[in-house]
Design an enzyme around this catalytic site. Structure first.
Site, mmCIF file in Angstrom:
data_model
loop_
_atom_site.group_PDB
_atom_site.id
_atom_site.type_symbol
_atom_site.label_atom_id
_atom_site.label_comp_id
_atom_site.label_asym_id
_atom_site.label_seq_id
_atom_site.Cartn_x
_atom_site.Cartn_y
_atom_site.Cartn_z
ATOM 1 N N HIS A 51 1.433 2.431 -3.435
ATOM 2 C CA HIS A 51 0.357 3.290 -3.949
ATOM 3 C C HIS A 51 0.498 4.719 -3.415
ATOM 4 O O HIS A 51 0.347 5.692 -4.163
ATOM 5 C CB HIS A 51 -1.005 2.732 -3.527
ATOM 6 C CG HIS A 51 -1.373 1.440 -4.177
ATOM 7 N ND1 HIS A 51 -1.345 1.242 -5.539
ATOM 8 C CD2 HIS A 51 -1.791 0.265 -3.649
ATOM 9 C CE1 HIS A 51 -1.729 0.015 -5.826
ATOM 10 N NE2 HIS A 51 -2.004 -0.607 -4.685
ATOM 11 N N GLU A 78 0.825 -1.213 0.000
ATOM 12 C CA GLU A 78 0.000 0.000 0.000
ATOM 13 C C GLU A 78 0.857 1.259 0.000
ATOM 14 O O GLU A 78 0.462 2.284 -0.556
ATOM 15 C CB GLU A 78 -0.939 -0.015 1.206
ATOM 16 C CG GLU A 78 -2.235 0.743 0.979
ATOM 17 C CD GLU A 78 -2.994 0.243 -0.243
ATOM 18 O OE1 GLU A 78 -3.641 1.078 -0.905
ATOM 19 O OE2 GLU A 78 -2.940 -0.962 -0.535
ATOM 20 N N ASP A 98 -6.211 -4.063 -7.575
ATOM 21 C CA ASP A 98 -5.439 -3.242 -8.506
ATOM 22 C C ASP A 98 -5.708 -3.645 -9.951
ATOM 23 O O ASP A 98 -5.772 -2.782 -10.838
ATOM 24 C CB ASP A 98 -3.946 -3.367 -8.196
ATOM 25 C CG ASP A 98 -3.603 -2.839 -6.813
ATOM 26 O OD1 ASP A 98 -4.209 -1.824 -6.402
ATOM 27 O OD2 ASP A 98 -2.749 -3.432 -6.134
#
Length: 291
Positions: A45, A42, A135
């Site tokens: 991201h 994460e 994703d």
């Protein structure tokens, strides 16, 4: 919720249950490893989001990855969203390489590195499935948005996600019936199925968010200079129906024609957005804008 380095993290109840059960059954090290992998995934991201200057609200950690909730919704280029989606699974590549190097060098227990590599492979590949909010689902939605109007893009991507989520649940049930316990996959599949069912019911809300920032996106197109894509409609078509034809990566000029095919007028998309939000003419015929 936990706030660290200006980022708000939220651990989903499903992930909390997985961690508690793992620790209770003597798999504390595996649980911490899983948590670390998901967190690094994460953060990939988050790094991409920060590079593009998006407004990050919260990062929700899930057993199979996470969801970074941002303010942006359709008002950023699709390629940026694609890069942000790829940035998560990309972290598994270097983590696998690192683990393999440590195993070769004889650092720590080889069996633990094997588990680390296997967990990365499973999480990375699972996240590439074309199912929202994974994703792979976000990548699929970005790709579809280049070919279909945004309203149709939302419906198609969520519908496909619903079907594939049901397939995941079906496969898990088959494995359980065959004596190969795959309860965790079944739980995740049900979670994805419920999430997408809820998202399907929220399609009008997602579309309104897109329209709310469309004016800003249109201004960006104009300032940068762009080739406009025409939308040809009959004069009786409603403003709401026409706005559902807008594409995410295109700026539109709306050509209104009568029954004989004669052009009655040309409208920039901003004029329809103004009529939709400020003049409350969602159900009005586009011809009324010329009166």
């Amino acid at each position: 919720m936990i706030k660290c380095f200006g980022i708000t993290f939220s651990i989903h109840p499903l992930f909390t249950i997985v961690l508690i059960l793992s620790i209770a059954t003597g798999y504390m090290m595996e649980a911490l490893t899983l948590f670390s992998i998901v967190l690094i995934h994460e953060l990939g991201h988050v790094a991409a989001i920060r590079v593009f200057g998006w407004r990050l609200k919260v990062v929700r950690l899930l057993p199979f990855g996470g969801v970074a909730e941002v303010e942006e919704s359709g008002n950023v280029p699709a390629w940026e969203e694609l890069v942000v989606a790829i940035a998560g699974p990309a972290q598994h590549i270097w983590m696998i390489g690192f683990a393999w190097g440590m195993k070769v060098c004889g650092v720590f227990d080889p069996a633990w590195w094997d588990y680390f590599i296997e967990a990365n492979l499973m999480l990375g590949l699972f996240n590439l499935l074309p199912i929202l909010p994974l994703d792979g689902g976000r990548m699929m939605q970005c790709a579809v948005s280049y070919f279909l109007p945004f309203h149709q893009t939302i419906r198609v991507s969520i519908a496909l996600s619903l079907i594939l989520s049901a397939v995941v649940v079906g496969v898990a049930i088959h494995e359980i019936a065959a004596g190969r316990i795959q309860l965790s996959i079944a739980v995740v599949g049900v979670f994805l199925l419920v999430s997408n069912w809820y998202a399907w019911r929220q399609v009008p809300f997602h579309f309104l968010r897109f329209l709310a920032v469309r004016g800003e996106r249109g201004t960006t197109f104009i300032h940068a200079g762009t080739l406009a894509q025409p939308i040809v409609v009959a004069k009786h078509r409603t403003i709401e129906q026409i706005l559902k034809l807008l594409k995410r990566e295109r700026y539109h000029l709306v050509y209104v024609v009568n029954e004989s095919g004669k052009i009655q007028g040309v409208l920039p998309e901003q004029r329809l957005l103004y009529a939709f939000f400020y003049e409350k003419k969602q159900g009005s015929a586009v011809s009324e804008l010329f009166m």
